[in-house]
Write an enzyme that holds these catalytic residues in place. Structure first.
Site, PDB file in Angstrom:
ATOM      1  N   ALA A 185       0.705  -1.294  -0.091  1.00  0.00           N
ATOM      2  CA  ALA A 185      -0.054   0.009   0.048  1.00  0.00           C
ATOM      3  C   ALA A 185       0.837   1.367  -0.056  1.00  0.00           C
ATOM      4  O   ALA A 185       0.273   2.556  -0.259  1.00  0.00           O
ATOM      5  CB  ALA A 185      -0.852   0.090   1.132  1.00  0.00           C
ATOM      6  N   TYR A 186       2.059   1.261   0.364  1.00  0.00           N
ATOM      7  CA  TYR A 186       2.846   2.214   0.457  1.00  0.00           C
ATOM      8  C   TYR A 186       3.191   2.754  -0.983  1.00  0.00           C
ATOM      9  O   TYR A 186       3.792   2.092  -1.915  1.00  0.00           O
ATOM     10  CB  TYR A 186       4.467   2.285   1.044  1.00  0.00           C
ATOM     11  CG  TYR A 186       4.135   1.748   2.727  1.00  0.00           C
ATOM     12  CD1 TYR A 186       2.942   1.825   3.264  1.00  0.00           C
ATOM     13  CD2 TYR A 186       5.327   1.105   3.134  1.00  0.00           C
ATOM     14  CE1 TYR A 186       3.090   1.496   4.609  1.00  0.00           C
ATOM     15  CE2 TYR A 186       5.332   0.793   4.443  1.00  0.00           C
ATOM     16  CZ  TYR A 186       4.095   0.848   5.175  1.00  0.00           C
ATOM     17  OH  TYR A 186       4.005   0.406   6.383  1.00  0.00           O
ATOM     18  N   SER A 187       3.000   4.065  -1.407  1.00  0.00           N
ATOM     19  CA  SER A 187       2.283   5.102  -0.581  1.00  0.00           C
ATOM     20  C   SER A 187       1.096   5.748  -1.257  1.00  0.00           C
ATOM     21  O   SER A 187       0.963   6.663  -2.022  1.00  0.00           O
ATOM     22  CB  SER A 187       3.380   6.443  -0.268  1.00  0.00           C
ATOM     23  OG  SER A 187       3.829   6.666  -1.695  1.00  0.00           O
TER      24      SER A 187
END
Length: 314
Positions: A53-55
């Site tokens: 999920a980053y970023s």
């Protein structure tokens, strides 16, 4: 030479400071990220933490930016086997939740971005109570059996669901969580201490705390009347308005001065000395932020210093 720490019951051995990859592709561009990764490994570090999920939260990003940068760095340096790589599943905008099919698809996408054929430590990023632990563990076990994941771990999970997961693994002889990534630091102790820490301790899990420096507050750069240029300044600055925050800063200052160390190093050393903790996570946007983080491997606080910080943070 800083000695490595064993990660729970796994065969993974890690430096006592995990480098957080949440800034890669967000507040640190690719060149800055490469420089930070180079300096961290040159300083003896071997434990890099990222997530699919980053970023995604940054304008123009879609998630996976950090993994992509780490993958390019591995390709450029040819050092994949020298690094313990941790990433996470469940929060990418295109791969939300922990249904079995989603875990499988997200893992394959992470492997592509990371330009590797295995992940050393694979976390469930956030628990998904809509999915039975049996389905989650079975899906993760499949990845382990295929050699795509070496060990599994959990983050942001209740004590009850964590215990249930461990019992299912034991009962069925499937892959078992070896580590837990809780929110834990000197100004946020109740997010881990208590029932969650008890489950980890009872089951031999290693804790790898995130927000180890409270979004930068525990570096000591946030002071009354000062303005800090950081994407996380608002979150970190709120601790200045609490009695605990002021007490903790005073204790950190006193110990840091006596030991000739940075406040950040002292805060991390307290965390690294807590029961179950193997390696706190901290991120660095620039190379000059790294020495204070790496120094945790060389700083052992006395019982009196640990006690002073524990009391200040109560």
């Amino acid at each position: 030479m800083t000695s490595l720490r064993k990660l729970g019951p796994s065969d993974l051995e890690v430096f006592p400071l995990s480098l957080g990859g949440n800034v890669f592709g967000w507040t640190a561009d690719e060149a800055q990220s490469f420089a930070v990764l180079d300096a961290y490994t040159a300083g003896g570090g071997n434990f890099v933490d990222t997530a699919d999920a980053y970023s995604a939260w940054a304008p123009g990003n879609e998630g996976g930016e950090s993994e992509t940068i780490v993958g390019r760095w591995f390709a450029a340096r040819g050092n994949r086997s020298e690094v313990v790589l941790a990433t996470k599943v469940g929060a990418h905008p295109q791969f939300k939740g922990l249904a079995a099919a989603n875990i499988r698809a997200a893992a394959e996408a992470s492997l592509r971005r990371l330009d590797t054929d295995y992940i050393d430590l694979y976390y469930t990023h956030y628990d998904d109570p809509s999915v039975p632990v049996e389905e989650i563990i079975t899906a993760l076990d499949g990845l382990v059996r295929e050699g795509k994941v070496r060990a599994i771990a959990a983050s942001n999970i209740s004590p009850e669901r964590l215990q249930e997961s461990l019992e299912f693994s034991d009962r069925e002889g499937l892959a078992r969580y070896v580590a837990l990534q809780p929110h834990y630091n000197l100004v946020s102790r109740d997010t881990y201490e208590g029932p969650l820490q008890d489950v980890a301790s009872r089951n031999g899990l290693a804790a790898v705390p995130y927000y180890a420096l409270a979004s930068g507050f525990l570096t000591g750069k946030y002071r009354p009347g000062t303005k800090v240029d950081s994407a996380r300044a608002e979150g970190a600055g709120k601790h200045l308005g609490t009695e605990r925050g002021v007490r903790v800063l005073a204790a950190l200052d006193e110990i840091a001065e006596a030991r000739g160390a940075e406040a950040a190093t002292v805060a991390l050393a307290w965390l690294a000395a807590q029961p179950t903790v193997a390696a706190p996570i901290a991120s660095a946007r620039t190379v000059d932020q790294l020495p204070a983080l790496l120094a945790v491997g060389e700083l052992t606080l006395t019982d009196a210093e640990l006690s002073k910080l524990t009391q200040a943070s109560a």
